[in-house]
Design an enzyme around this catalytic site. Structure first.
Site, mmCIF file in Angstrom:
data_model
loop_
_atom_site.group_PDB
_atom_site.id
_atom_site.type_symbol
_atom_site.label_atom_id
_atom_site.label_comp_id
_atom_site.label_asym_id
_atom_site.label_seq_id
_atom_site.Cartn_x
_atom_site.Cartn_y
_atom_site.Cartn_z
ATOM 1 N N THR A 72 -4.338 -3.482 -0.575
ATOM 2 C CA THR A 72 -3.712 -3.834 0.703
ATOM 3 C C THR A 72 -4.667 -4.691 1.530
ATOM 4 O O THR A 72 -4.283 -5.729 2.069
ATOM 5 C CB THR A 72 -3.342 -2.556 1.483
ATOM 6 N N ASN A 152 5.256 -3.808 -9.376
ATOM 7 C CA ASN A 152 4.978 -2.377 -9.358
ATOM 8 C C ASN A 152 6.253 -1.552 -9.542
ATOM 9 O O ASN A 152 6.200 -0.402 -9.934
ATOM 10 C CB ASN A 152 4.288 -1.982 -8.047
ATOM 11 N N GLN A 180 -1.127 -4.311 -10.513
ATOM 12 C CA GLN A 180 -0.512 -3.566 -11.614
ATOM 13 C C GLN A 180 -0.910 -4.089 -12.994
ATOM 14 O O GLN A 180 -0.686 -3.410 -13.989
ATOM 15 C CB GLN A 180 1.016 -3.585 -11.483
ATOM 16 N N SER A 200 -6.957 -3.329 -7.531
ATOM 17 C CA SER A 200 -7.223 -2.037 -6.899
ATOM 18 C C SER A 200 -7.755 -1.046 -7.918
ATOM 19 O O SER A 200 -7.282 -0.996 -9.059
ATOM 20 C CB SER A 200 -5.924 -1.507 -6.286
ATOM 21 N N CYS A 325 5.475 3.471 -1.734
ATOM 22 C CA CYS A 325 5.419 3.127 -0.316
ATOM 23 C C CYS A 325 6.800 3.095 0.323
ATOM 24 O O CYS A 325 6.946 3.294 1.514
ATOM 25 C CB CYS A 325 4.748 1.778 -0.139
HETATM 26 C C1 LIG Z 1 -0.510 -0.188 -5.414
HETATM 27 C C2 LIG Z 1 -0.260 -1.612 -5.111
HETATM 28 C C3 LIG Z 1 -0.760 -2.195 -3.934
HETATM 29 C C4 LIG Z 1 -1.514 -1.406 -2.909
HETATM 30 O O1 LIG Z 1 -2.735 -0.956 -3.410
HETATM 31 P P1 LIG Z 1 -3.733 -0.094 -2.511
HETATM 32 O O2 LIG Z 1 -5.044 -0.230 -3.200
HETATM 33 O O3 LIG Z 1 -3.197 1.288 -2.532
HETATM 34 O O4 LIG Z 1 -3.732 -0.686 -1.153
HETATM 35 C C5 LIG Z 1 -0.516 -3.528 -3.726
HETATM 36 N N1 LIG Z 1 0.192 -4.267 -4.605
HETATM 37 C C6 LIG Z 1 0.691 -3.739 -5.734
HETATM 38 C C7 LIG Z 1 1.451 -4.605 -6.679
HETATM 39 C C8 LIG Z 1 0.481 -2.401 -6.027
HETATM 40 O O5 LIG Z 1 0.979 -1.882 -7.136
#
Ligand SMILES: *Cc1c(COP(=O)(O)O)cnc(C)c1O
Length: 387
Positions: A72, A152, A180, A200, A325
């Site tokens: 994020t 995602n 992802q 992430s 989310c």
């Molecule tokens: C999980 C995810 C995010 C957010 O990741 P965080 O590290 O929890 O902020 C953003 N984009 C995609 C495509 C995700 O799958």
């Protein structure tokens, strides 16, 4: 009761090998990377090594990797960082995204829309952005294109290399949210002409609280956090060494196991899809082939996805209706609406995401339980009797 976790797209457990690599950095090797003494230098060394490991995975240079707290934050930094860096008086303020981006891209661009023009590209019924649409929508005032690598929710893998080539040709920055796909399928930022890339840690068996942004050498961003000047001035605040060491260890494991793991998961995924499609009315969402090895997303015409998730949970199985989310908002997923599902179909969706600890036994168990639950819920459904 057996507990079966099939929501790896929401988050993953920290791999025990990752936890072990992190441990010394919580207690003995606790230094601040900015300190000149040996404690600081020890931390700095771990930081440099981790940066190298992460850069290697995507064919980047270590100085092109900035650590953040999450995907994020990386997405916010990429987009706001480019926009805020435009010279005063510049009229170039047009951004192109897809209509199936993660909420953090949607909300960031929505917030920027007071000063920027945002184009949301449609996707086809498989969730695919047409690179020709990107080319057509780029205008003289376009500064940035941001298209996610893999969805995602529905797992569709975009034609990132084609889009990258178009953007480079038109001299427009290209950012991709690879949260992802990073660590799961090959990424080469040079070959794919990617300028900015987000990943992430907690999606790949690393700890929560670590993310990265790849920034191609020479690209200037305005930071979100101002302070001590860590991370090349782009992300002030004391660097979270344990999390970063864990992130790097997680990547090392992913890299080592990527090929075999992708093959193993694709096989389980296809078995699961085949089994689910035997249930009357079940429909697969997303692309059949250009799909993450661990993603299954299906719709059932007469059922609420939330009821399915709750019933499955009562059998010890953890799945999701869409993205973690948006699943508590009880609104139909905008991603599923974008691929052409009717609101009622979108409400009846289920996302099952597989991972490192998923076994064939778990898939068999899910298939058995799901088949039973769908039949039960259909009997109670008011929609079924209308038809
Ligand atoms: C999980 C995810 C995010 C957010 O990741 P965080 O590290 O929890 O902020 C953003 N984009 C995609 C495509 C995700 O799958």
């Amino acid at each position: 009761m057996e507990k079966v976790y099939l929501d790896y797209a929401a988050t993953t457990p920290v791999d025990k090998r990752v936890a072990k690599a992190m441990e010394p950095y919580l207690s003995e090797k606790f230094g601040n990377t900015m300190s000149l003494h040996s404690f600081g230098q020890e931390a700095k060394f771990a930081l440099d090594q981790s940066r190298q490991t992460l850069a290697d995975l995507i064919n980047a240079k270590p100085n092109e990797i900035i650590f953040t707290s999450s995907a994020t934050e990386s997405n916010n930094l990429a987009i706001k960082g480019i926009v805020f860096n435009m010279p005063k008086g510049s009229r170039a303020r047009h951004i192109i995204i897809s209509s199936i981006e993660h909420p953090c891209i949607m909300e960031t661009t929505k917030w920027l829309s007071r000063g920027c023009k945002i184009t949301k590209l449609p996707v086809d019924k498989y969730g695919m952005v047409n690179p020709k649409d990107v080319e057509r929508e780029i205008r003289p005032d376009t500064i940035l294109v941001s298209i996610m690598h893999a969805s995602n929710e529905i797992g569709t893998i975009q034609k990132i290399a084609e889009i990258g080539k178009i953007c480079r040709g038109k001299k427009v920055y290209f950012h991709t949210d690879a949260s992802q796909s990073f660590g799961k399928i090959p990424i080469d930022v040079k070959k794919m002409n990617i300028d900015l890339l987000t990943a992430s840690s907690h999606k790949i068996y690393g700890p929560k609280g670590a993310g990265l942004l790849y920034i191609r050498e020479g690209i200037k961003l305005v930071p979100l956090l101002h302070g001590g000047g860590q991370e090349n001035g782009l992300r002030s605040s004391t660097v979270n060494i344990p999390a970063i060491v864990g992130f790097a260890k997680a990547v090392e494991l992913c890299q080592k196991e990527m090929k075999t793991e992708a093959k193993r998961l694709s096989k389980l995924r296809d078995k699961l899809i085949k089994g689910i499609l035997k249930i009357e009315g079940a429909k697969l969402n997303g692309d059949k082939k250009l799909r993450l090895p661990n993603n299954v997303n299906v719709s059932f015409p007469y059922i609420e996805g939330e009821s399915l998730v709750i019933q499955l949970d009562m059998h010890g199985i953890a799945c999701s209706t869409g993205s973690a989310c948006s699943s508590i908002k009880l609104e139909p997923s905008y991603v599923l609406l974008a691929i052409g599902l009717k609101p009622q179909e979108a409400h009846g969706s289920l996302r099952i995401s597989l991972g490192r600890f998923t076994t064939e036994k778990e898939i068999n168990y899910l298939l058995k339980v799901l088949t039973k639950i769908v039949k039960q819920l259909e009997l109670m459904s008011p929609f079924k009797h209308e038809k």
